[in-house]
Design a protein around this motif. Structure first.
Motif, short mmCIF file in Angstrom:
data_model
loop_
_atom_site.label_atom_id
_atom_site.label_comp_id
_atom_site.label_asym_id
_atom_site.label_seq_id
_atom_site.Cartn_x
_atom_site.Cartn_y
_atom_site.Cartn_z
N ALA A 41 0.82 -1.21 0.00
CA ALA A 41 0.00 0.00 0.00
C ALA A 41 0.85 1.26 0.00
CB ALA A 41 -0.94 -0.01 1.21
N VAL A 42 1.93 1.24 0.76
CA VAL A 42 2.84 2.39 0.81
C VAL A 42 3.44 2.66 -0.57
CG1 VAL A 42 5.12 3.08 1.66
CG2 VAL A 42 3.39 2.27 3.26
N ASP A 43 3.71 1.60 -1.31
CA ASP A 43 4.42 1.73 -2.59
C ASP A 43 3.50 2.00 -3.78
OD1 ASP A 43 7.03 1.70 -1.90
OD2 ASP A 43 7.41 -0.40 -2.37
N VAL A 44 2.19 2.13 -3.57
CA VAL A 44 1.30 2.49 -4.68
C VAL A 44 1.67 3.90 -5.14
CG1 VAL A 44 -1.07 3.02 -5.34
CG2 VAL A 44 -0.57 1.00 -3.96
N PRO A 45 1.96 4.12 -6.41
CA PRO A 45 2.37 5.45 -6.88
C PRO A 45 1.25 6.47 -6.71
CG PRO A 45 2.86 3.76 -8.53
CD PRO A 45 1.99 3.11 -7.49
N VAL A 46 1.63 7.73 -6.56
CA VAL A 46 0.63 8.78 -6.40
C VAL A 46 -0.27 8.86 -7.62
CG1 VAL A 46 2.12 10.63 -7.29
CG2 VAL A 46 0.27 11.17 -5.69
N ALA A 47 0.23 8.55 -8.81
CA ALA A 47 -0.61 8.59 -10.01
C ALA A 47 -1.76 7.60 -9.91
CB ALA A 47 0.24 8.29 -11.25
N ALA A 48 -1.51 6.43 -9.31
CA ALA A 48 -2.57 5.45 -9.15
C ALA A 48 -3.61 5.93 -8.14
CB ALA A 48 -1.98 4.11 -8.70
N ARG A 49 -3.18 6.61 -7.09
CA ARG A 49 -4.13 7.17 -6.13
C ARG A 49 -4.98 8.26 -6.78
NH1 ARG A 49 -4.37 2.97 -2.90
NH2 ARG A 49 -2.62 2.71 -1.48
N ILE A 50 -4.37 9.06 -7.63
CA ILE A 50 -5.11 10.10 -8.36
C ILE A 50 -6.16 9.45 -9.25
CG2 ILE A 50 -4.87 11.79 -10.24
CD1 ILE A 50 -2.19 12.59 -8.92
N ASP A 51 -5.80 8.37 -9.91
CA ASP A 51 -6.76 7.66 -10.77
C ASP A 51 -7.95 7.15 -9.95
OD1 ASP A 51 -7.50 6.14 -13.30
OD2 ASP A 51 -7.20 4.47 -11.93
N THR A 52 -7.69 6.60 -8.77
CA THR A 52 -8.78 6.10 -7.92
C THR A 52 -9.69 7.24 -7.48
OG1 THR A 52 -7.43 4.25 -7.14
CG2 THR A 52 -9.30 4.88 -5.78
N LEU A 53 -9.12 8.37 -7.12
CA LEU A 53 -9.93 9.52 -6.73
C LEU A 53 -10.81 9.97 -7.89
CD1 LEU A 53 -7.22 11.47 -4.73
CD2 LEU A 53 -9.36 10.63 -3.77
N ALA A 54 -10.24 10.02 -9.10
CA ALA A 54 -11.01 10.45 -10.27
C ALA A 54 -12.15 9.48 -10.57
CB ALA A 54 -10.08 10.59 -11.47
N LEU A 55 -11.92 8.18 -10.42
CA LEU A 55 -12.98 7.19 -10.66
C LEU A 55 -14.12 7.37 -9.67
CD1 LEU A 55 -10.83 3.99 -11.33
CD2 LEU A 55 -12.11 5.30 -13.02
N ASN A 56 -13.80 7.65 -8.43
CA ASN A 56 -14.86 7.82 -7.43
C ASN A 56 -15.61 9.13 -7.63
OD1 ASN A 56 -14.87 5.60 -5.06
ND2 ASN A 56 -12.84 5.74 -5.97
N LEU A 57 -14.94 10.16 -8.13
CA LEU A 57 -15.65 11.39 -8.49
C LEU A 57 -16.61 11.12 -9.64
CD1 LEU A 57 -12.81 14.04 -8.20
CD2 LEU A 57 -14.91 13.95 -6.84
N GLU A 58 -16.19 10.29 -10.58
CA GLU A 58 -17.10 9.92 -11.68
C GLU A 58 -18.33 9.21 -11.14
OE1 GLU A 58 -18.55 9.17 -15.64
OE2 GLU A 58 -17.14 10.62 -14.81
N ARG A 59 -18.16 8.34 -10.15
CA ARG A 59 -19.32 7.68 -9.55
C ARG A 59 -20.28 8.69 -8.93
NH1 ARG A 59 -15.59 3.57 -7.71
NH2 ARG A 59 -16.00 1.67 -8.89
N TRP A 60 -19.72 9.67 -8.23
CA TRP A 60 -20.59 10.70 -7.64
C TRP A 60 -21.39 11.41 -8.72
CZ3 TRP A 60 -22.41 11.58 -3.04
CH2 TRP A 60 -21.70 11.17 -1.91
N ARG A 61 -20.77 11.69 -9.86
CA ARG A 61 -21.46 12.44 -10.90
C ARG A 61 -22.54 11.62 -11.59
NH1 ARG A 61 -16.13 14.75 -11.53
NH2 ARG A 61 -15.56 13.07 -12.94
N TRP A 62 -22.53 10.30 -11.41
CA TRP A 62 -23.61 9.48 -11.97
C TRP A 62 -24.95 9.82 -11.33
CZ3 TRP A 62 -20.81 4.15 -11.39
CH2 TRP A 62 -19.90 4.01 -12.44
#
Length: 562
Positions: free
Chosen positions: A278-299
């Protein structure tokens, strides 16, 4: 973007007539060029095309974003471009709205030739319509979670918003009014901005593989771990500076526990394989997860208003909240459906209407055939020992039949059913929280309370097992003043099955958030059922600058609250 616009949905997409020598709009070449540009938009969907035609019909094909005399951009154009340049802060991409060639041309100051002006004019109007939809409804299409009918896209007049934006010269204000109003959505937007800032600053260091780190150890990897926790907000800057040696201090162990809580891990303060991953997950992957969950909210798969009182389960977080007038009154661990063997807990919402104390478990056919009948055939006492009964049909008054080879065979054939009698050994525990739904998925207690000690709790056949059924029953029956804790416990432990209706239906939401914000900060959870992966694929399948959002598979989206 499936854009059906009010006042435009019934307007047929039409190819405007253009006469280069004589038009109804007079000799000005700008309106003629705009009309010609509108007629060449073959790749635009019919509803968006109709909205653009209606917008420019009302303007007599005069430009909205450029000055008709000087051919230079209006200030509103620059404001819209500035808004687009920062749209990644909302988990969207400017490149999905305007392609790089048009973007570069729009950045060029000065006057335009009529053809270039017309092209850029229509590009900006089309981009506003698409962006308004994407902010308001998401880039992919699908069913909402709730049945209190959300606004149909055909009832949302993005064309009117475009008119207001250009007339008021403030597109950002119009667009900022479109996202979901939930505080949790705004928290995710802020989290995304924070993680993008971390990425811009260079991200965080990787931690080399090695033995498990724990308090008191000396290890050359500790310095990188300390820096990683500082950047992620788990370790204060002062602590990070004060401890420069390679010693794993108690303060650092506390920071690791904080990180572990934010990531749904066992908070033991040790950096073993799961925590290191978990510590080694790159920040870009965390950004992607945040963006996917924002997309869910917009549904808008949930209502704008959850209700005064409701229960919310976040499946990947294995967590339940009970909320009363904006205050979280209960938090508890839950067990959800297994990520294997098609046992996932579905995403949907409904209304709890009653409780059943000491419920029967009506065993689904596939579980009876796969898990119970084989044991019963090997051991004649198995059914009685575990409280299983064979019945002709489910129902509280069904008469149990003898456990015979022929009756077992009839169960396999689907002619008879298996249920489990109520009691302390029942798989549903001593109370079942009922919101009848097509999934046959409910909340219930469980005799296997030890399983709540696990950090990964995808262990059920699909229903949600709750850690504190007495407290949840008290919350659900709060409108019934005669049901206090002693009476609830008595009903759970008496010998008879009992149904108790709620004073009023209580909304229940089974949701899927792999990123969210709470008191610990930004939280991330494992993509338990691969729904993030499928959403990512659906977004990747969209062609650049597309007006059409693909439908996402139903188990990614959700079904309705009734």
């Amino acid at each position: 973007m499936a854009m059906l616009l009010a006042g435009c949905a019934s307007t047929p997409s039409r190819a405007p007539k253009v006469d280069d020598d004589k038009t109804a709009h007079g000799p000005d070449p700008i309106p003629r060029a705009i009309r010609r540009q509108l007629g060449s938009m073959a790749a635009t969907d019919a509803a968006t095309h109709a909205a653009l035609l209606d917008f420019y019909d009302r303007r007599h094909d005069e430009p909205a974003w450029f000055d008709a005399e000087t051919h230079e951009p209006h200030p509103v154009s620059g404001r819209f471009l500035d808004y687009l340049a920062a749209i990644d802060q909302q988990g969207l991409s400017r490149r999905n709205i305007i392609d790089s060639t048009d973007w570069a041309a729009l950045q060029t100051p000065g006057a335009r030739q009529p053809a270039a002006l017309a092209h850029q004019e229509v590009v900006l109007s089309r981009a506003f319509l698409q962006l308004a939809h994407d902010i308001d409804r998401g880039r992919v299409s699908g069913k909402p979670m709730h049945s209190e009918s959300p606004p149909d896209p055909s009832d949302i007049d993005y064309g009117a918003r475009l008119t207001t934006a250009v007339n008021n010269a403030d597109p950002g204000r119009i667009l900022d009014a479109l996202p979901p109003e939930h505080a949790r959505y705004r928290q995710l937007v802020a989290a995304l901005a924070h993680y993008r800032a971390i990425q811009t600053a260079g991200g965080w260091p990787r931690i080399a593989a090695g033995p498990t780190l724990s308090a008191g150890m000396h290890d050359p990897r500790v310095a990188a771990l300390r820096e990683r926790l500082r950047i992620g907000g788990d370790l204060g800057a002062a602590s990070a500076v004060a401890n420069t040696a390679n010693r794993y201090t108690p303060r650092l162990a506390d920071a690791v526990r904080h990180f572990q809580r934010r990531h749904g891990l066992h908070a033991d303060g040790r950096v073993g394989p799961d925590t290191l991953n978990a510590v080694d997950v790159p920040v870009a992957a965390r950004i992607d997860t945040l963006a996917l969950n924002l997309e869910r909210w917009r549904w808008r798969w949930m209502p704008d208003d959850f209700g005064d009182r409701y229960i919310a389960v976040n499946i990947p977080a294995f967590a339940l909240r009970a909320v009363d007038h904006g205050m979280t009154r209960l938090r508890m661990k839950v067990i959800v459906g297994s990520s294997r063997d098609n046992r996932a807990t579905p995403v949907f919402g409904d209304r709890m209407r009653y409780l059943i104390f000491r419920p029967f478990w009506n065993v689904p056919h596939h579980i009876a055939v796969d898990e119970i009948i084989p044991h019963a055939r090997r051991d004649p006492t198995y059914m009685a020992h575990h409280g299983y009964q064979i019945v002709r049909a489910f129902g509280p008054h069904a008469t149990p039949l003898a456990v015979t080879p022929s009756h077992l065979a009839a169960v396999v054939a689907g002619r008879l059913q298996v249920r489990q009698a109520g009691g302390s050994g029942n798989a549903l525990g001593l109370v079942k929280f009922m919101f009848p739904n097509r999934h046959a998925v409910y909340l219930h207690s469980t005799p296997a309370s030890r399983l709540f000690n696990r950090s990964q709790r995808d262990l059920s056949h699909g229903c949600v097992r709750v850690a504190n059924p007495v407290a949840l029953a008290r919350f659900a029956l709060a409108g019934r003043g005669d049901w206090d804790t002693p009476r609830i416990e008595q009903a759970m432990h008496q010998d008879t099955r009992r149904r108790v209706n709620l004073a009023a239906p209580l909304p229940v939401y089974l949701m899927y958030w792999t990123a969210f914000v709470n008191a610990d900060g930004v939280n991330f959870r494992r993509d338990l059922y691969g729904r993030d992966a499928r959403l990512r694929q659906a977004l990747a399948a969209l062609p650049a600058n597309s007006d059409h959002g693909p439908s996402v598979h139903a188990d990614v989206r959700g079904t309705a609250v009734r």
